[in-house]
Design an enzyme around this catalytic site. Structure first.
Site, PDB file in Angstrom:
ATOM      1  N   LYS A 192       0.801  -1.225   0.000  1.00  0.00           N
ATOM      2  CA  LYS A 192       0.000   0.000   0.000  1.00  0.00           C
ATOM      3  C   LYS A 192       0.833   1.274   0.000  1.00  0.00           C
ATOM      4  O   LYS A 192       1.771   1.407   0.788  1.00  0.00           O
ATOM      5  CB  LYS A 192      -0.917   0.014   1.225  1.00  0.00           C
ATOM      6  CG  LYS A 192      -1.959  -1.104   1.237  1.00  0.00           C
ATOM      7  CD  LYS A 192      -2.827  -1.016   2.488  1.00  0.00           C
ATOM      8  CE  LYS A 192      -3.881  -2.103   2.513  1.00  0.00           C
ATOM      9  NZ  LYS A 192      -4.713  -2.016   3.735  1.00  0.00           N
TER      10      LYS A 192
ATOM     11  N   GLY B 123      10.677  -6.153   8.294  1.00  0.00           N
ATOM     12  CA  GLY B 123       9.401  -6.615   7.763  1.00  0.00           C
ATOM     13  C   GLY B 123       9.544  -7.648   6.664  1.00  0.00           C
ATOM     14  O   GLY B 123      10.386  -8.551   6.726  1.00  0.00           O
TER      15      GLY B 123
ATOM     16  N   GLY C 232       8.176  -1.290  10.560  1.00  0.00           N
ATOM     17  CA  GLY C 232       7.382  -0.113  10.911  1.00  0.00           C
ATOM     18  C   GLY C 232       8.181   0.904  11.695  1.00  0.00           C
ATOM     19  O   GLY C 232       8.081   2.118  11.468  1.00  0.00           O
TER      20      GLY C 232
END
Length: 400
Positions: free
Chosen positions: A199, A357, A381
């Site tokens: 995203k 990640g 993150g």
């Protein structure tokens, strides 16, 4: 920020907030990278005669015990890596934890059950969070923060607990912060940023900040299709965030204004169906130009021309930060884009950082030597929020 060398730990109960949030297939750990990353800090404390109480979250249980998120398999693997027995407490602040901690001798270690089995860990209510932190504080004399993957969370064990005990940063957090400073202060140029993943909205802050710092930004993964759509291209049924198109247009304009190369895929692999990730049956994708995606197909990886283009854009880099895969790397037919970026980092003479990640998981799953990269972060993150310029609660708590 103090380090563990600044603490007198002999004979003391030392609470180590680790990030042991590893992927599980049932009770099988599929990637133990985060366990291996924190093990040196724990081993150092044990060697200095500490009684070590390790705690972490795993997954997203809803504030109550859930067997599928138990840290029991992690206790076994941690013991194997440390080469010592790790006692596992079946709760976090209950009878099992209290008894296990009370029984610790110098140089011994206990792992508490999942912190998120307690609603107070993640509560947005300051009083509820503090009350849980006080229960955790009763188990220890000192606090060591070493769960970098959680420092961007204002959680009880990350933010409130270090305020209640003498505290210091573990070696992993000290290393992570040192690496991130190299990406924000006195950067060796050209500075190339590679961003992928699903995203655009997950990366808005970091793009906004890095447009002021980077020389080139290369885009791949699902987020690329929103940028391609913003440029007027058909993206078929590819992952798309329509509401982010105006922001993408703004970033493209900013990049041109600032002289930052903003590079998008020139060709992509497409299919009418998302691939089978379990059985990994052949997908037989089609290769098309990024401006010619059929209306009934979705982009699932960057194509060979894009792989060559991105490798060329990375070849002369002085510093590279990479966060997010280029495609559905879990399937062999869509792994070549991510492989190409990883190999380009290895071939480069740049200081290379893999931003945690899925990128870190891809490096291991695709069989690359972790030591071939400058640094592989344990917190995707957290790394992104640091690069956005945000204050991370877990780091701020350790600074006090």
């Amino acid at each position: 920020m103090k380090t563990i060398e600044d603490l007198d730990v002999a004979g003391k109960r030392v609470f180590v907030r680790a990030d042991l949030n590893v992927p599980l297939d049932g009770e099988t750990i599929t990637d133990d990278g985060r366990i291996r990353a924190v093990a040196p800090t724990i081993a150092k404390l044990l060697e200095r005669g500490a009684k070590v109480v390790v705690a972490s979250h795993l997954g997203r249980p809803k504030g109550e015990p859930d067997p599928k998120f138990s840290l029991a398999p992690v206790a076994t693997r941690l013991g194997e890596i440390l080469g010592t027995s790790v006692t596992f407490a079946a709760d976090t602040v209950g009878e099992s934890a209290g008894a296990a901690v009370a029984a610790l001798a110098d140089g011994e270690v206990v792992l508490l059950e999942n912190l998120r089995f307690n609603a107070g860990e993640t509560s947005k209510d300051d009083a509820e969070r503090k009350a849980f932190a006080e229960q955790l504080a009763a188990l220890a004399d000192l606090y060591v923060g070493d769960g970098f993957g959680a420092v961007h969370r204002k959680h009880a064990s990350v933010y409130d607990l270090p305020k209640l005990l003498p505290h210091a940063a573990g070696d992993l957090i000290a290393t992570e912060v040192g690496v991130l400073k190299k990406l924000t202060e006195d950067v060796k140029r050209p500075y190339v940023v590679v961003l992928g993943g699903a995203k655009v909205s997950d990366k808005l802050g970091v793009i906004d900040n890095l447009l002021k710092k980077a020389d080139r930004i290369l885009i791949g993964g699902g987020m690329a299709y929103t940028f391609l759509k913003a440029k007027g291209h058909e993206v078929g049924i590819s992952l798309l965030q329509e509401d982010q198109i105006p922001v993408c247009l703004e970033y493209l304009a900013q990049a041109e204004q600032r002289g930052v190369e903003f590079v998008l895929p020139v060709d992509v692999l497409v299919s009418a169906e998302f691939p089978d990730l379990k059985g990994k049956t052949p997908a037989n994708p089609d290769l098309v130009g990024s401006d010619a995606i059929p209306a009934d197909k979705e982009g699932l990886d960057i194509g060979p021309k894009t792989r060559e283009l991105y490798a060329a854009k990375l070849a002369d880099a002085g510093t590279v930060f990479w966060n997010g895969p280029m495609g559905v790397f879990e399937h062999p037919d869509y792994a070549n884009g991510t492989k190409a970026v990883a190999q380009a980092l290895i071939d480069s003479s740049a200081f290379t950082v893999v931003g945690g990640g899925d990128s870190a998981a891809a490096v291991r799953i695709l069989g690359f030597d972790e030591n071939a990269f400058g640094h592989i972060s344990t917190g995707g993150g957290a790394s992104l929020e640091y690069l956005e310029g945000k204050t991370l609660p877990g780091l701020a708590a350790l600074e006090d």
